[in-house]
Scaffold this active site. Structure first.
Site, PDB file in Angstrom:
ATOM      1  N   ARG A  43     -35.303 -26.482   4.370  1.00 33.82           N
ATOM      2  CA  ARG A  43     -35.693 -27.897   4.261  1.00 33.82           C
ATOM      3  C   ARG A  43     -35.341 -28.439   2.875  1.00 33.82           C
ATOM      4  O   ARG A  43     -34.947 -29.576   2.720  1.00 33.82           O
ATOM      5  CB  ARG A  43     -37.206 -27.979   4.515  1.00 33.82           C
ATOM      6  CG  ARG A  43     -37.721 -29.363   4.760  1.00 33.82           C
ATOM      7  CD  ARG A  43     -39.070 -29.347   5.441  1.00 33.82           C
ATOM      8  NE  ARG A  43     -40.065 -28.521   4.773  1.00 33.82           N
ATOM      9  CZ  ARG A  43     -41.361 -28.797   4.758  1.00 33.82           C
ATOM     10  NH1 ARG A  43     -41.795 -29.887   5.349  1.00 33.82           N
ATOM     11  NH2 ARG A  43     -42.222 -27.988   4.175  1.00 33.82           N
ATOM     12  N   LYS A 202     -53.953 -13.381  18.074  1.00 33.75           N
ATOM     13  CA  LYS A 202     -54.216 -12.360  17.035  1.00 33.75           C
ATOM     14  C   LYS A 202     -54.432 -12.992  15.671  1.00 33.75           C
ATOM     15  O   LYS A 202     -55.123 -12.432  14.815  1.00 33.75           O
ATOM     16  CB  LYS A 202     -53.129 -11.293  17.020  1.00 33.75           C
ATOM     17  CG  LYS A 202     -51.728 -11.744  16.612  1.00 33.75           C
ATOM     18  CD  LYS A 202     -51.499 -11.736  15.134  1.00 33.75           C
ATOM     19  CE  LYS A 202     -50.249 -12.504  14.758  1.00 33.75           C
ATOM     20  NZ  LYS A 202     -50.004 -12.578  13.316  1.00 33.75           N
ATOM     21  N   GLU A 293     -51.607 -19.732  10.662  1.00 28.23           N
ATOM     22  CA  GLU A 293     -51.584 -20.448  11.944  1.00 28.23           C
ATOM     23  C   GLU A 293     -52.933 -20.477  12.664  1.00 28.23           C
ATOM     24  O   GLU A 293     -53.250 -21.413  13.391  1.00 28.23           O
ATOM     25  CB  GLU A 293     -50.539 -19.814  12.871  1.00 28.23           C
ATOM     26  CG  GLU A 293     -49.097 -19.975  12.419  1.00 28.23           C
ATOM     27  CD  GLU A 293     -48.515 -21.309  12.866  1.00 28.23           C
ATOM     28  OE1 GLU A 293     -49.278 -22.260  13.097  1.00 28.23           O
ATOM     29  OE2 GLU A 293     -47.272 -21.385  12.967  1.00 28.23           O
TER      30      GLU A 293
HETATM   31  N1  LIG Z   1     -44.486 -14.443   7.884  1.00 25.32           N
HETATM   32  C1  LIG Z   1     -44.596 -13.525   8.813  1.00 25.32           C
HETATM   33  O1  LIG Z   1     -44.794 -12.357   8.508  1.00 25.32           O
HETATM   34  C2  LIG Z   1     -44.465 -13.905  10.261  1.00 25.32           C
HETATM   35  C3  LIG Z   1     -44.596 -15.203  10.688  1.00 25.32           C
HETATM   36  N2  LIG Z   1     -44.508 -15.500  12.010  1.00 25.32           N
HETATM   37  C4  LIG Z   1     -44.643 -16.875  12.501  1.00 25.32           C
HETATM   38  O2  LIG Z   1     -43.450 -17.580  12.163  1.00 25.32           O
HETATM   39  C5  LIG Z   1     -43.730 -18.971  11.982  1.00 25.32           C
HETATM   40  C6  LIG Z   1     -43.156 -19.409  10.641  1.00 25.32           C
HETATM   41  O3  LIG Z   1     -43.820 -18.607   9.674  1.00 25.32           O
HETATM   42  P1  LIG Z   1     -43.327 -18.349   8.205  1.00 25.32           P
HETATM   43  O4  LIG Z   1     -41.875 -18.361   8.067  1.00 25.32           O
HETATM   44  O5  LIG Z   1     -44.016 -17.135   7.757  1.00 25.32           O
HETATM   45  O6  LIG Z   1     -43.973 -19.627   7.520  1.00 25.32           O
HETATM   46  P2  LIG Z   1     -43.770 -20.164   6.043  1.00 25.32           P
HETATM   47  O7  LIG Z   1     -44.952 -21.004   5.738  1.00 25.32           O
HETATM   48  O8  LIG Z   1     -43.424 -19.027   5.156  1.00 25.32           O
HETATM   49  O9  LIG Z   1     -42.457 -21.070   6.200  1.00 25.32           O
HETATM   50  C7  LIG Z   1     -42.396 -22.202   7.046  1.00 25.32           C
HETATM   51  C8  LIG Z   1     -41.023 -22.813   6.925  1.00 25.32           C
HETATM   52  O10 LIG Z   1     -40.942 -23.953   7.767  1.00 25.32           O
HETATM   53  C9  LIG Z   1     -40.383 -25.035   7.027  1.00 25.32           C
HETATM   54  N3  LIG Z   1     -40.793 -26.315   7.594  1.00 25.32           N
HETATM   55  C10 LIG Z   1     -39.971 -27.163   8.227  1.00 25.32           C
HETATM   56  N4  LIG Z   1     -40.614 -28.259   8.605  1.00 25.32           N
HETATM   57  C11 LIG Z   1     -41.873 -28.122   8.202  1.00 25.32           C
HETATM   58  C12 LIG Z   1     -42.994 -28.977   8.276  1.00 25.32           C
HETATM   59  N5  LIG Z   1     -42.937 -30.164   8.869  1.00 25.32           N
HETATM   60  N6  LIG Z   1     -44.136 -28.516   7.753  1.00 25.32           N
HETATM   61  C13 LIG Z   1     -44.201 -27.311   7.150  1.00 25.32           C
HETATM   62  N7  LIG Z   1     -43.151 -26.460   7.055  1.00 25.32           N
HETATM   63  C14 LIG Z   1     -42.002 -26.882   7.565  1.00 25.32           C
HETATM   64  C15 LIG Z   1     -40.859 -24.790   5.604  1.00 25.32           C
HETATM   65  O11 LIG Z   1     -40.029 -25.478   4.679  1.00 25.32           O
HETATM   66  C16 LIG Z   1     -40.702 -23.278   5.508  1.00 25.32           C
HETATM   67  O12 LIG Z   1     -39.387 -22.938   5.206  1.00 25.32           O
HETATM   68  C17 LIG Z   1     -45.272 -19.104  12.070  1.00 25.32           C
HETATM   69  O13 LIG Z   1     -45.612 -19.540  13.349  1.00 25.32           O
HETATM   70  C18 LIG Z   1     -45.763 -17.674  11.867  1.00 25.32           C
HETATM   71  O14 LIG Z   1     -46.983 -17.426  12.555  1.00 25.32           O
HETATM   72  C19 LIG Z   1     -44.269 -14.545  12.937  1.00 25.32           C
HETATM   73  C20 LIG Z   1     -44.101 -13.248  12.565  1.00 25.32           C
HETATM   74  C21 LIG Z   1     -44.178 -12.822  11.194  1.00 25.32           C
HETATM   75  O1  LIG Z   2     -47.420 -12.620  12.530  1.00 20.46           O
HETATM   76  C1  LIG Z   2     -47.476 -11.905  11.558  1.00 20.46           C
HETATM   77  C2  LIG Z   2     -47.312 -10.444  11.627  1.00 20.46           C
HETATM   78  O2  LIG Z   2     -46.827 -10.046  12.877  1.00 20.46           O
HETATM   79  C3  LIG Z   2     -47.755 -12.483  10.221  1.00 20.46           C
HETATM   80  O3  LIG Z   2     -49.100 -12.700  10.103  1.00 20.46           O
HETATM   81  P1  LIG Z   2     -49.645 -13.818   9.109  1.00 20.46           P
HETATM   82  O4  LIG Z   2     -49.089 -15.131   9.588  1.00 20.46           O
HETATM   83  O5  LIG Z   2     -51.129 -13.717   9.188  1.00 20.46           O
HETATM   84  O6  LIG Z   2     -49.121 -13.456   7.733  1.00 20.46           O
END
Ligand SMILES: NC(=O)C1=CN([C@@H]2O[C@H](COP(=O)(O)OP(=O)(O)OC[C@H]3O[C@@H](n4cnc5c(N)ncnc54)[C@H](O)[C@@H]3O)[C@@H](O)[C@H]2O)C=CC1
Ligand SMILES: O=C(CO)COP(=O)(O)O
Length: 343
Positions: A43, A202, A293
């Site tokens: 972004r 979860k 989330e």
């Molecule tokens: N971080 C992890 O270990 C894991 C995360 N997830 C899931 O993946 C999804 C994304 O998570 P992450 O990458 O960790 O999140 P994060 O918070 O680290 O990153 C979110 C990304 O989305 C972008 N984005 C675009 N439009 C946005 C808006 N309107 N508002 C906010 N952010 C916006 C942000 O700039 C950022 O790059 C979530 O649903 C999370 O539950 C799933 C498995 C593992």
């Molecule tokens: O989905 C995740 C691990 O599988 C990441 O968990 P959190 O979003 O709580 O960091």
């Protein structure tokens, strides 16, 4: 039609990952390490420039050197041009809005892959339902990746398994191949309902576990929450058509244990802060914009449970702690004081 079958089963050679947060950046690295050409959309322009010039996304994954095959851009059209799959790595509550903006740019037959773990607040829809609706594609074109996948550990190439789910098995197999590496082992599944509900629920149970840690409770409490959390998640899933065994798998029990037990989890950390007496606003400030989330999904899942006639007592108290002023201590007492019943 044979032509369609070929398309579905074709391994994506060129993939766009939209969202350069923790998981989007990590999953882009996984794809690149698997030999797939990847363009990562960020972004913020400076994040794309930093990745291209230093090979590091310092804000989200400090110290992780990203592969040369991975390119970043702040131009979504450029990221998606000519791709076979588009991976959506943005928070679940903004996915609809993000995708609506990208919809005209989506390559017609690309597999649309959701990484988000949540249930939409306004509609109570799963992410694949939102994707299919907004992109106006059949559910068979939508896939989900979910499992015990803490981004930081995978970015450090620690051995991890996951699930690639799609109603179209051929498409799941193709995507599985595109993201298989020596450190990342995806299994396929066609139970989209179960995989997605497990992933969303979860996070809520991890908030409860975090609260328990914040209150000073130990492993018996955590294990009780994990086990009863799995029971209520399974109840909801089965009522909504999921396969019960999905909840015993990687995206069910696997992800629940990883998230509830790991200090790397944003949801667990968030819950821990609430358990120690911080307010929602203080915990949100400490998260530095990274998404926990479960804080929103506890409300949508609670509504989904009410609509389905399923009891979810842990989800209920997590919602009330996050949004109705219930304190974590009395919430724990309330759970323990519920009507006695058979397991
Ligand atoms: N971080 C992890 O270990 C894991 C995360 N997830 C899931 O993946 C999804 C994304 O998570 P992450 O990458 O960790 O999140 P994060 O918070 O680290 O990153 C979110 C990304 O989305 C972008 N984005 C675009 N439009 C946005 C808006 N309107 N508002 C906010 N952010 C916006 C942000 O700039 C950022 O790059 C979530 O649903 C999370 O539950 C799933 C498995 C593992
Ligand atoms: O989905 C995740 C691990 O599988 C990441 O968990 P959190 O979003 O709580 O960091």
């Amino acid at each position: 039609m044979p032509e369609q079958a070929d398309q579905n089963g074709r391994v994506p050679a060129k993939v766009a990952v939209l969202g350069a947060g923790s998981w989007g950046t990590t999953f882009a690295k996984v794809l690149a390490d698997a030999g797939t050409d990847v363009t990562l959309w960020a972004r913020r322009t400076e994040v794309a420039e930093e990745i291209n010039s230093t090979r590091v996304n310092a804000g989200y994954l400090p110290g992780i050197v990203l592969p040369q095959r991975l390119r970043a851009t702040d131009d979504a059209a450029e990221a998606m041009h000519g791709t076979d799959a588009v991976v959506l790595a943005v928070p679940s509550q903004t996915l609809r809005e993000n995708l609506a903006g990208w919809q005209p740019l989506l390559p017609e037959r690309a597999t649309l892959v959701s990484l988000a773990k949540g249930v939409e607040l306004s509609t109570l829809k799963r992410m694949s339902e939102v994707v299919s609706e907004v992109a106006d594609v059949a559910m068979e074109q939508v896939a989900v990746v979910s499992g015990p996948n803490l981004a930081r550990e995978i970015a450090a190439e620690q051995p991890t398994a996951t699930v690639v789910a799609c109603n179209d098995h051929d498409r799941a197999v193709a995507l599985q191949q595109a993201c298989s590496t020596p450190y990342f082992r995806p299994y396929t599944n066609t139970d989209l309902v179960g995989i997605e509900l497990a992933g969303a629920c979860k996070n809520v149970i991890a908030l409860a576990c975090g609260m328990a840690v914040g209150l000073g409770y130990g492993h018996n409490t955590m294990s009780s929450l994990i086990t009863r959390g799995l029971a209520e998640t399974t109840r909801l899933g089965v009522a909504l058509g999921a396969e019960p065994m999905t909840f015993a798998g990687l995206a069910g029990l696997g992800d629940l244990v990883a998230t509830c037990m790991s200090p790397l989890s944003r949801n667990r950390t968030f819950g821990e802060r609430l358990g120690r007496g911080e307010t929602l606003a203080q915990a949100q400030d400490a998260a530095h914009g990274q998404v926990a989330e479960g804080v929103k999904s506890c409300s949508s899942i609670r509504q989904l449970a009410a609509r389905t006639g399923v009891e979810m007592p842990i989800t209920d108290v997590v919602h009330r702690v996050c949004h109705e002023g219930l304190e974590p201590g009395p919430a724990a007492a309330e759970l323990l004081g519920r009507e006695r019943k058979a397991e």
